[in-house]
Write an enzyme that holds these catalytic residues in place. Structure first.
Site, short mmCIF file in Angstrom:
data_model
loop_
_atom_site.label_atom_id
_atom_site.label_comp_id
_atom_site.label_asym_id
_atom_site.label_seq_id
_atom_site.Cartn_x
_atom_site.Cartn_y
_atom_site.Cartn_z
N HIS A 125 -8.19 -3.63 17.58
CA HIS A 125 -7.78 -2.32 16.94
C HIS A 125 -9.28 -2.14 16.50
CE1 HIS A 125 -6.62 1.34 15.13
NE2 HIS A 125 -7.03 0.90 13.93
N GLN A 136 -2.47 6.53 1.32
CA GLN A 136 -2.26 7.82 2.25
C GLN A 136 -1.43 7.72 3.57
OE1 GLN A 136 -5.44 10.48 3.55
NE2 GLN A 136 -6.76 8.50 3.18
N ILE A 137 -1.57 6.26 3.95
CA ILE A 137 -0.49 6.24 5.17
C ILE A 137 0.87 5.91 4.44
CG2 ILE A 137 0.24 4.51 6.83
CD1 ILE A 137 -2.70 3.82 7.26
N GLY A 151 -3.11 -2.63 7.73
CA GLY A 151 -4.19 -2.62 7.09
C GLY A 151 -5.52 -3.56 7.83
N ASN A 152 -6.54 -2.75 7.83
CA ASN A 152 -7.73 -3.25 8.71
C ASN A 152 -8.51 -4.39 7.93
OD1 ASN A 152 -7.59 -1.98 11.16
ND2 ASN A 152 -8.29 -0.17 10.29
N GLY A 173 0.83 -1.20 -0.16
CA GLY A 173 -0.05 0.07 -0.23
C GLY A 173 0.79 1.19 -0.13
N ASP A 213 -3.90 3.71 19.11
CA ASP A 213 -4.65 3.89 20.00
C ASP A 213 -4.11 4.15 21.53
OD1 ASP A 213 -7.04 2.99 18.65
OD2 ASP A 213 -5.84 0.74 18.35
N ARG A 245 -3.21 7.92 21.29
CA ARG A 245 -4.34 8.48 21.32
C ARG A 245 -4.81 8.70 22.89
NH1 ARG A 245 -7.73 5.84 16.37
NH2 ARG A 245 -7.04 7.37 14.85
P1 NDP Z 1 -4.67 4.22 3.69
O1 NDP Z 1 -3.13 4.32 3.44
O2 NDP Z 1 -5.13 5.35 4.36
O3 NDP Z 1 -4.99 2.90 4.67
C1 NDP Z 1 -4.46 1.64 4.59
C2 NDP Z 1 -4.77 0.65 5.48
O4 NDP Z 1 -4.50 0.90 6.94
C3 NDP Z 1 -6.29 0.41 5.47
O5 NDP Z 1 -6.76 -0.97 5.81
C4 NDP Z 1 -6.82 1.34 6.75
O6 NDP Z 1 -8.03 0.74 7.43
C5 NDP Z 1 -5.78 0.99 7.81
N1 NDP Z 1 -5.44 1.74 8.73
C6 NDP Z 1 -5.13 1.67 9.93
N2 NDP Z 1 -5.44 2.56 10.86
C7 NDP Z 1 -5.83 3.75 10.10
C8 NDP Z 1 -5.92 4.87 10.54
N3 NDP Z 1 -5.78 5.32 11.74
N4 NDP Z 1 -6.20 5.89 9.55
C9 NDP Z 1 -6.21 5.29 8.22
N5 NDP Z 1 -6.24 4.15 8.09
C10 NDP Z 1 -5.78 3.17 8.84
O7 NDP Z 1 -5.40 3.59 2.59
P2 NDP Z 1 -5.44 4.10 0.94
O8 NDP Z 1 -6.50 3.69 0.51
O9 NDP Z 1 -4.79 5.60 0.86
O10 NDP Z 1 -4.28 3.19 0.44
C11 NDP Z 1 -4.12 1.94 0.52
C12 NDP Z 1 -3.13 1.15 -0.49
O11 NDP Z 1 -3.41 0.00 -0.38
C13 NDP Z 1 -3.55 1.77 -1.83
O12 NDP Z 1 -2.57 2.59 -2.47
C14 NDP Z 1 -3.96 0.56 -2.48
O13 NDP Z 1 -3.76 0.33 -3.85
C15 NDP Z 1 -3.28 -0.53 -1.71
N6 NDP Z 1 -3.98 -1.63 -1.49
C16 NDP Z 1 -3.25 -2.88 -1.51
C17 NDP Z 1 -3.69 -4.12 -1.50
C18 NDP Z 1 -2.75 -5.09 -1.21
O14 NDP Z 1 -1.69 -5.35 -0.69
N7 NDP Z 1 -3.32 -6.24 -2.01
C19 NDP Z 1 -5.21 -4.41 -1.46
C20 NDP Z 1 -5.88 -3.11 -1.72
C21 NDP Z 1 -5.29 -1.99 -1.58
P3 NDP Z 1 -9.61 1.53 7.25
O15 NDP Z 1 -9.68 1.05 5.58
O16 NDP Z 1 -10.49 0.65 8.17
O17 NDP Z 1 -9.19 2.82 7.27
#
Ligand code: NDP
Length: 327
Positions: free
Chosen positions: A189, A15-16, A132-133, A11, A161, A164
């Site tokens: 979480h 965003q992260i 990833g959640n 990922g 957590d 926070r």
């Molecule tokens: P983020 O980078 O914002 O988040 C990624 C993961 O972290 C999500 O599951 C999110 O859970 C989790 N998470 C845990 N804590 C937090 C928090 N405090 N705030 C926000 N997220 C948190 O997601 P994006 O959509 O921006 O990016 C995800 C990336 O992953 C994309 O680039 C996508 O292409 C990639 N991806 C990879 C996959 C794989 O590895 N096979 C599958 C799907 C996507 P929650 O959704 O509950 O917020």
């Protein structure tokens, strides 16, 4: 100069990822004298891979002295090759109308594959941190696929957590954040996680005594911490990616710092009455870099026991949704 360590991140263009990679490359995660090679993994879609190229260009433009190389790939076998740390940030987000069980199953398939590949190609000393959640259950699934790497190498993040909870206690008490100690997160979480405030201290005194508001501790405090992610989305229209990335830096930094005591989701092995097979947030002490012991000595009162039971029930239920993937 130390040998660079290989850090795989899934990922990576999300965003992260955008808040995380620069901190790793700057030395915040592994220390100011530890060079790193970033192995950046994204889904095999043009948009994601193009975005990843852009992030890599910015990493180049930071001229980080510790960044000794980058691998950009959509192939996890390449991305996890010889990785010393695998940071599993990418996960499928919950779509509109999607049931929790479906989200668990969809992500379960992703984390099944990741567990198998990491176990096959990563370094012998590989450690895994899942963000990833649903992070606890994703981590449990990945660990269940590993034959070479033991389950204790697989951890999930509950540090956000903890951070926070620490910040909220300091705010309520009107003290500096650093005065708040010994606040640890138990369980999932999710909003069911339990920050065990009875053990927290503020300026060396019990937090409950300093705050003097038991009703707030049992209600307002728990719900503020549990629902903080949703509150941030409501306020900024975007998720709490920067603080999540920061918490992952803290998670790994504490895990490589002997003596650090911190909250990590690990295989519970029955601690505090958790189902032995689930990954639960627990207080741990880092022993040697990357290894830890679960601290089992904290006494729990009836209120705490009921919270632990509730978050354990949720973890057991999540496990039941993905039972066919584990083994
Ligand atoms: P983020 O980078 O914002 O988040 C990624 C993961 O972290 C999500 O599951 C999110 O859970 C989790 N998470 C845990 N804590 C937090 C928090 N405090 N705030 C926000 N997220 C948190 O997601 P994006 O959509 O921006 O990016 C995800 C990336 O992953 C994309 O680039 C996508 O292409 C990639 N991806 C990879 C996959 C794989 O590895 N096979 C599958 C799907 C996507 P929650 O959704 O509950 O917020």
């Amino acid at each position: 100069m130390k040998t660079p360590i290989r850090v795989a991140v899934t990922g990576a263009a999300g965003q992260i990822g955008y808040s995380l990679l620069f901190r790793i490359a700057s030395g915040a995660m592994f220390g100011p004298d530890q060079p790193v090679i970033l192995q950046l993994i994204e889904v095999p879609f043009e948009k994601a891979l193009k975005a990843l190229e852009g992030v890599a260009m910015e990493l180049d433009d930071c001229a980080f002295p510790l960044l000794k190389g980058m691998v950009l790939t959509s192939d996890p076998k390449v991305g996890f090759k010889d990785a010393n740390w695998a940071l599993l940030v990418g996960a499928k987000p919950r779509g509109p109308g999607m049931e929790r069980a479906d989200l668990l199953k969809d992500n379960g398939k992703i984390f099944t594959a990741m567990g198998e590949i990491i176990d096959t190609v990563a370094a012998d000393d590989a450690r895994v941190a899942v963000v990833g959640n649903p992070a606890n259950t994703n981590c449990m699934i990945a660990a269940s696929k590993a034959k070479r790497l033991p389950p204790e190498r697989f951890t999930a993040m509950v540090r956000l957590d903890q951070n926070r909870a620490q910040a909220q206690l300091a705010k309520k008490a009107g003290t500096d954040l650093t005065a708040v100690k010994d606040i640890y997160i138990y369980g999932n979480h999710s909003p069911s996680m339990f920050p065990a405030f009875a053990h927290a201290t503020i300026g060396g005194r019990p937090a409950a005594e300093v705050i003097g508001d038991d009703a707030w501790l049992r209600d307002g405090f728990l719900s503020t911490v549990g629902k903080r992610g949703a509150a941030i989305i409501a306020a900024r229209g975007l998720s709490s990616a920067a603080s999540a990335a920061n918490a992952l830096v803290d998670h790994v930094r504490s895990l490589v710092t002997p003596g650090a005591v911190h909250s990590v989701a690990v295989k519970s092995n029955g601690a505090y009455g958790f189902d032995p097979a689930v990954w639960a947030g627990l207080p741990v002490r880092t022993t040697t870099p990357g290894s830890y012991e679960i601290l089992t000595g904290y006494a729990m009162d009836d209120f705490a026991k009921s919270k632990l039971a509730a978050t354990n029930r949720e973890l057991v239920e999540e496990r039941s949704f993905v039972a066919e993937l584990i083994g």
